[in-house]
Design an enzyme around this catalytic site. Sequence first.
Site, PDB file in Angstrom:
ATOM      1  N   ASP A   1       0.817  -1.209   0.000  1.00 39.02           N
ATOM      2  CA  ASP A   1       0.000   0.000   0.000  1.00 39.02           C
ATOM      3  C   ASP A   1       0.853   1.263   0.000  1.00 39.02           C
ATOM      4  OD1 ASP A   1      -2.321  -1.437  -0.042  1.00 39.02           O
ATOM      5  OD2 ASP A   1      -2.812  -1.155   2.070  1.00 39.02           O
TER       6      ASP A   1
ATOM      7  N   THR B   1      -8.589   3.460   7.240  1.00 39.36           N
ATOM      8  CA  THR B   1      -8.140   2.151   7.716  1.00 39.36           C
ATOM      9  C   THR B   1      -6.639   2.143   8.012  1.00 39.36           C
ATOM     10  OG1 THR B   1      -7.984   1.431   5.403  1.00 39.36           O
ATOM     11  CG2 THR B   1      -9.970   0.793   6.623  1.00 39.36           C
TER      12      THR B   1
ATOM     13  N   ASP C   1      -3.552  10.592   4.692  1.00 44.16           N
ATOM     14  CA  ASP C   1      -3.840  11.536   5.762  1.00 44.16           C
ATOM     15  C   ASP C   1      -2.783  12.619   5.871  1.00 44.16           C
ATOM     16  OD1 ASP C   1      -1.656  10.162   7.072  1.00 44.16           O
ATOM     17  OD2 ASP C   1      -3.079   8.719   7.849  1.00 44.16           O
TER      18      ASP C   1
ATOM     19  N   SER D   1      -6.278   3.141  14.086  1.00 46.21           N
ATOM     20  CA  SER D   1      -5.629   2.795  15.343  1.00 46.21           C
ATOM     21  C   SER D   1      -5.822   3.880  16.394  1.00 46.21           C
ATOM     22  CB  SER D   1      -4.131   2.550  15.123  1.00 46.21           C
ATOM     23  OG  SER D   1      -3.478   3.741  14.723  1.00 46.21           O
TER      24      SER D   1
ATOM     25  N   ARG E   1      -6.109  19.931  23.634  1.00 43.74           N
ATOM     26  CA  ARG E   1      -4.777  19.405  23.864  1.00 43.74           C
ATOM     27  C   ARG E   1      -4.781  17.931  23.517  1.00 43.74           C
ATOM     28  NH1 ARG E   1      -2.343  21.877  29.523  1.00 43.74           N
ATOM     29  NH2 ARG E   1      -2.406  24.079  28.914  1.00 43.74           N
TER      30      ARG E   1
END
Length: 288
Positions: A69, A184, A144, A189, A171
């Site tokens: 990936d 994903t 991301d 996570s 914060r």
Amino acid sequence: MSLFSTIGLFTKPNDTRVDKTLQQLHEDLNQQGFQVLCDQNAGLILGLPSMATGELARRIDLAIVVGGDGTLLGAGRLLAAYNVPIIGVNLGRLGFLVDVSPDEMQTQLAAMLQGQYQEEQRLMLHAEAERDGELLGSGDAFNDVVLHVRGEIRMIEFTTWVDGHFVNTQRADGLIITTPTGSTAYALSSGGPIMHPALQAITLVPICPHTLSDRPLVLNGHSTVEIELCEQRDIPARVSFDGHNNIAMESGDRVRIRAHSEKVRLLHPQGYDYYRILREKLHWGVQL
């Protein structure tokens, strides 16, 4: 007759696992009469000339990525601006994006090269970091954009606006701004939702927030997100794009994120099922 004529081969560097598959792929494509061009890594493995990625992107009408990936993420960031579709051959560990199996490569690719495929167009992000109105740097992200603490085990403090509307000052160890594709990855996570890749949406996922009520927030894909590091908490931070191209940031700096003007075109074998991939990769329904 194939819809494609010139195919570019992309692979990851310094990984001998790809050699055999890449050589078989190159041989098959040549036998079928395609013009085959190589990126630097593929050319090195095959002992063939290669070319700069920009020139390669301009000359091909299809890219085949051999690797995992991460390799496809890099190709996606490059090729989106050239509207080049991508097929991924999975030689990585997880494979949410690269879904052609090496064991079935010849059969699956033969069908896909004759037009028997399913196409997806996936959202990508573009971000710019600023200091006192001056551009620090910019980058694109298929997975991301991540704002996170740098070099210390301390929280950063930052304020977020969406389309000019104040959202929150919080914060946390950082904030993940993720596409549906990246939902994903790191965002998962960190407790973020899984988003179907066809969605035109952006999700903000806090990393270890100090306030437990700070939850992931799903936004319209046309939204513009602005984040400013608070001046009263001078903790060094950085912004990263798919884990690469880090830009160091200080208190008072801003980062602006919006959907990229282009989308990544992914081609899948006929019968592609996103939910099957989720079941396989996340081991849903496995009886222990």
